[in-house]
Design an enzyme around this catalytic site. Structure first.
Site, PDB file in Angstrom:
ATOM      1  N   LYS A 162       0.831  -1.210   0.000  1.00  0.00           N
ATOM      2  CA  LYS A 162       0.000   0.000   0.000  1.00  0.00           C
ATOM      3  C   LYS A 162       0.862   1.255   0.000  1.00  0.00           C
ATOM      4  CE  LYS A 162      -3.453  -2.863   0.255  1.00  0.00           C
ATOM      5  NZ  LYS A 162      -2.926  -4.069   0.884  1.00  0.00           N
ATOM      6  N   TYR A 181     -12.311 -14.287   3.247  1.00  0.00           N
ATOM      7  CA  TYR A 181     -11.278 -13.270   3.460  1.00  0.00           C
ATOM      8  C   TYR A 181     -10.922 -13.167   4.947  1.00  0.00           C
ATOM      9  CZ  TYR A 181      -9.241  -8.667   4.132  1.00  0.00           C
ATOM     10  OH  TYR A 181      -8.415  -7.642   4.515  1.00  0.00           O
ATOM     11  N   TYR A 187      -3.178 -12.663   3.953  1.00  0.00           N
ATOM     12  CA  TYR A 187      -2.791 -12.479   2.549  1.00  0.00           C
ATOM     13  C   TYR A 187      -1.659 -13.398   2.096  1.00  0.00           C
ATOM     14  CZ  TYR A 187      -5.247  -7.976   3.036  1.00  0.00           C
ATOM     15  OH  TYR A 187      -6.176  -6.989   3.258  1.00  0.00           O
TER      16      TYR A 187
HETATM   17  C1  LIG Z   1      -3.616  -5.364   0.608  1.00  0.00           C
HETATM   18  C2  LIG Z   1      -2.692  -6.526   0.662  1.00  0.00           C
HETATM   19  C3  LIG Z   1      -2.700  -7.511  -0.332  1.00  0.00           C
HETATM   20  C4  LIG Z   1      -3.633  -7.465  -1.500  1.00  0.00           C
HETATM   21  O1  LIG Z   1      -3.244  -6.474  -2.407  1.00  0.00           O
HETATM   22  P1  LIG Z   1      -4.343  -5.793  -3.352  1.00  0.00           P
HETATM   23  O2  LIG Z   1      -3.607  -4.812  -4.144  1.00  0.00           O
HETATM   24  O3  LIG Z   1      -5.359  -5.231  -2.417  1.00  0.00           O
HETATM   25  O4  LIG Z   1      -4.942  -6.894  -4.164  1.00  0.00           O
HETATM   26  C5  LIG Z   1      -1.822  -8.562  -0.220  1.00  0.00           C
HETATM   27  N1  LIG Z   1      -0.956  -8.653   0.808  1.00  0.00           N
HETATM   28  C6  LIG Z   1      -0.919  -7.718   1.781  1.00  0.00           C
HETATM   29  C7  LIG Z   1       0.053  -7.890   2.874  1.00  0.00           C
HETATM   30  C8  LIG Z   1      -1.774  -6.627   1.738  1.00  0.00           C
HETATM   31  O5  LIG Z   1      -1.723  -5.709   2.706  1.00  0.00           O
END
Ligand SMILES: *Cc1c(COP(=O)(O)O)cnc(C)c1O
Length: 345
Positions: free
Chosen positions: A61, A278, A304
């Site tokens: 991000k 999720y 994630y």
């Molecule tokens: C937000 C996030 C993702 C997913 O990325 P997107 O661009 O939202 O698809 C994957 N891994 C981590 C650690 C994240 O913070």
């Protein structure tokens, strides 16, 4: 540099802030490679976006937000308003980049994950946001009811104190500039490959709000070297996620070069590893977290990266990644959430 392709020139012309250390490191994962490919035919590397910045532990991000914060500043805004789950990496990153830019942040933290383990709303990401002085607003009503209202209220509050708010959608994805950060990642990888003497034919990446995955697709299609991008769904809603990835990839491509087309088969989302929902790890997630940690001491999270690691493991084991391949696992961050999930370990 008129010799550069149009999309590279266009990308370089779009204003961005500097929040990263520089290029994020690429490392070989020797013990994981040996474990999954004992004959040495597949080599696994990691692009360490989890180590990309000094701003509150960084992550994907922060890279995307380099562009969005430049846009916010150009519009004269002084407060970033965004939304995420209780343990959102994204809202922690928004608070971090706002703070480091002398701006303020209001983040609405919603109950997107139907669990409430010990200290879930007190430790991990949300703790970091509070330490940075962010205006953290817990909104327990759930996505559909509370979202719009809480955002409107945040906007009104910022204006009432004479501020100017800038809205950043979940994950900084559904935004005209959301895909640019990870289009850049492919250019960065191509530079690093020259030094390493390696070509990464396959990139594996976690996908939820979609702009990390989409940006990599745009970068790979635009460079035209046949690099494959495999997204691993962690949203639990792969159909909608895939549509969003395709949409962001196409709008990003059009922004960079109106003649750049993203073919349908460039959008690949593997649906086998989200464990149904999720934000909650399943058996494959937990096993993958353990394997990466116990081979190369690479830490992944239950929301994630543990899911995309489960995908990487399976793709190598089942032979979907061909002998002779160099595969690059794009590690997007997420470790700050781990403490909030301690009861799972
Ligand atoms: C937000 C996030 C993702 C997913 O990325 P997107 O661009 O939202 O698809 C994957 N891994 C981590 C650690 C994240 O913070």
């Amino acid at each position: 540099m008129s010799s550069q392709p149009a999309y590279v020139q266009k990308l370089a012309s779009i204003p961005k802030e500097t929040f990263l250390f520089g290029s994020s490191p690429i490392q070989l994962l020797p013990r994981l490679s040996e474990k999954l490919s004992p004959d040495g035919k597949v080599k696994i590397y990691a692009k360490r976006e989890d180590c990309n910045s000094g701003l509150a532990y960084g992550g994907n991000k922060v890279r995307k937000l380099e562009y969005l914060v430049a846009d916010a500043k150009a519009q004269g805004c002084d407060t970033l308003v965004s939304v995420g789950g209780v343990q959102s990496n994204h809202t922690r990153a928004v608070t971090a980049v706002a703070t480091a830019s002398g701006m303020q942040a209001v983040t609405i933290q919603e109950k997107w994950v139907p669990i409430d383990p010990p200290l879930y709303d007190k430790t991990g990401n949300i703790l970091l946001s509070r330490i940075m002085g962010g205006d953290v607003r817990l909104n327990q009503e759930g996505f559909d009811i509370g979202h719009k209202e809480a955002t409107n209220k945040a906007f009104e509050d910022v204006k009432a104190r004479g501020g100017k708010p800038y809205y950043i959608p979940a994950g900084a994805s559904d935004h005209p500039l959301g895909g640019l950060g990870f289009t850049n990642v492919v250019l960065e990888i191509a530079e690093q490959e020259k030094t390493l003497g390696v070509f990464f034919d396959t990139l594996v990446v976690c996908s939820v709000t979609g702009s990390s995955h989409a940006g990599l697709i745009v970068g790979a299609v635009a460079e035209g070297r046949g690099r494959k991008v495999i997204g691993i769904d962690a949203s639990g809603k792969p159909e909608a996620a895939k549509a969003q990835v395709a949409r962001i990839a196409r709008s990003t491509a059009t922004l960079l070069d109106p003649s750049l087309e993203i073919p349908d088969d460039a959008v690949v989302l593997d649906e086998r590893f989200h464990e149904g929902i999720y934000g909650i790890p399943g058996p494959s997630t937990m096993a993958a977290i353990a394997l990466a940690a116990q081979t190369d001491a690479m830490i992944t999270d239950p929301v994630y990266e543990g899911k995309s690691m489960a995908g990487l493991i399976k793709l190598v084991e089942e032979g979907s990644i061909k002998a002779g391949s160099n595969v690059l696992y794009v590690h997007l961050g997420g470790q700050p959430a781990l403490n909030a999930y301690s009861s799972y370990f």
